[in-house]
Design a protein around this motif. Structure first.
Motif: not given
Ligand SMILES: *[C@@H]1O[C@H](CO)[C@@H](O)[C@H](O)[C@H]1NC(C)=O
Ligand SMILES: *[C@@H]1O[C@H](CO)[C@@H](O)[C@H](O)[C@H]1NC(C)=O
Length: 439
Positions: A58-59, A73-77, A178-184
């Motif tokens: 889940p992200v 964020d791909c830096n986070d494992n 939160v690990k990023g942004i979902a752009g709509l």
């Protein structure tokens, strides 16, 4: 002649008959998808959750209505056997509208590959950006049942295009976890466009944000019906206004003058209790530099008005509530009252309605107490609009930004092929709320 035709027809229909049952068994094609959205109490951000990667995890993501794409964020494992960097000059790069080819000096990993195209993920909450590789990975999401009333089967979209950021600090300012942004946003790789082309459903989506920080609001990707408890199809309540494109984006890009994926509408005037707010109407149009106009945003918790509009708006509102007891303003608001000044109605405090008059006098987005007033303490309520300032701190910018508090418990449907916005006004009139989807 007649008999030949008959034989051909039989032949064709037999083939169809033989093929169709096997297609039905192997591929389920959803008509629409559904995502839960929670309001984060600490930041007022609207947070959703997708499942991505193999094995699937889940992200959590902050929802940015005008965001151009999904970034993570791909830096986070980031671990996934289905991760694919987008090699320069391949289809994902052209969908992402980038021809910039990147190299990475670190160790090879998701977010750090040579010969991949790169783009600029934008943290619209903090105003920060970086360069990051375009990538693809599988995303799974719940479908919406055909009757629009509840989540159905989970479906997967392999090779979903997103931006994989190697910069850990890009998530600064985002809600906890939160690990990023979902752009709509209205781009080829915005979430709505990618899912609609993956499953061949219409490129429409709808948001229904809840003010609750404990129950879920909902995003529908695809067409209605959108059914909330108790069995109300809220898509039946919509009025429509054209969506306007801003020729110039606010997000940082390599090529400067790129069009915005954000959603703008044309507000022609604002009325409070039927009285027009006196304002410079040229501020309501988008100029050649992309300034001005009215946009809809999920990253601003309250509607932001340019200073001259804001001052006129507050003074008009105050004149319409002469008998109310004013108290010292509580930041970030500029006009507050003793809460005992107002009675209660089905649609929140009994205050004058605020009308955003759209393409003509008959098309009006009405804002009632539940969406105009904010309870800041037991005793104090404030007009929930904030001053955007006169100084242009980020160019270009909108002079009216309709924010989260004004969107809550309203259904907004974005119909991209028709370039129109459907809006419901307060669902409280229909005795339902955005927290009433049967998750
Ligand atoms: C990319 O190429 C550069 C120079 O050609 C090399 O030094 C670097 O290690 C490579 N990076 C990756 C992630 O392969
Ligand atoms: C209205 O706003 C425009 C754009 O900012 C400005 O050029 C113009 O002078 C303003 N008009 C008045 C009467 O203030």
């Amino acid at each position: 002649m007649a008999s030949t035709f008959y034989i051909l027809l039989l032949f064709c229909c037999n083939i169809v008959f033989l093929i169709s049952p096997s297609i039905a068994k192997t591929s389920f094609r959803p008509k629409a998808l559904v995502l839960p959205v929670t309001k984060d109490a600490a930041t007022n951000q609207y947070v959703t959750q997708l499942h991505q990667r193999t094995p699937s995890v889940p992200v959590k993501l902050t929802v940015d209505l005008g965001g151009h794409f999904l970034w993570v964020d791909c830096n986070d494992n980031y671990v996934s056997s289905t991760y694919k960097p987008a090699r320069c000059r391949t289809t994902p790069c052209s969908l992402a509208d980038t021809s910039v080819c990147g190299v990475c000096n670190g160790d090879q990993s998701p977010g750090c590959n040579n010969n991949t195209c790169i783009q600029n993920p934008f943290n619209s909450i903090f105003g920060s950006s970086t360069t990051a590789e375009v990538a693809q990975d599988v995303i799974s999401i719940q479908s919406l049942t055909v009757d629009g009333s509840k989540p159905g089967k989970v479906v997967s979209k392999p090779n979903f295009v997103f931006s994989c950021s190697g910069l850990a600090s890009l998530t600064a300012g985002l809600a906890s976890g939160v690990k990023g942004i979902a752009g709509l946003g209205r781009t080829k790789i915005g979430l709505p466009s990618q899912f609609s082309s993956a499953f061949s459903f219409p490129n429409k989506f709808a948001i229904c944000l809840s003010p609750s920080t404990t129950s879920n609001g909902v995003i529908f990707l695809g067409d209605s019906p959108y059914v909330l408890l108790p069995a109300i199809d809220i898509s039946k309540k919509l009025m429509y206004t054209p969506l306007i494109k801003n020729p110039i984006t606010q997000a940082p890009t390599f090529f400067g003058h790129e069009s915005s994926g954000e959603y703008f509408i044309r507000v022609r005037s604002i009325k409070i209790n039927g009285k027009a707010v006196p304002l410079n109407t040229s501020l309501l149009s988008i100029d050649r530099e992309g300034n001005g106009g009215t946009k809809i945003s999920t990253v601003n918790p309250y509607t932001v008005l340019e200073t001259t509009i804001y001052n006129a708006f507050l003074s008009t509102f105050d004149k319409q509530v002469r008998s109310a007891t004013k108290v010292a303003p509580v930041a970030p608001f500029g006009l507050c009252y003793d809460s005992k000044s107002f009675g209660n109605t089905r649609v929140g405090l009994g205050v004058p309605s605020i009308d955003l008059v759209l393409q003509n006098k008959k098309v009006v987005w009405k804002i009632f107490g539940a969406n105009s007033m904010v309870q800041v303490s037991n005793k104090v309520v404030c007009l929930g609009f904030v001053d955007g300032g006169q100084e242009v701190n980020r160019v270009p910018r909108a002079f009216i930004i309709i924010g989260g508090h004004q969107l809550e418990d309203n259904l907004l449907q974005f119909d991209l092929p028709k370039s129109r916005l459907g809006f419901s006004s307060s669902l409280l009139f229909s005795q339902t709320t955005c927290a009433n989807f049967n998750f």
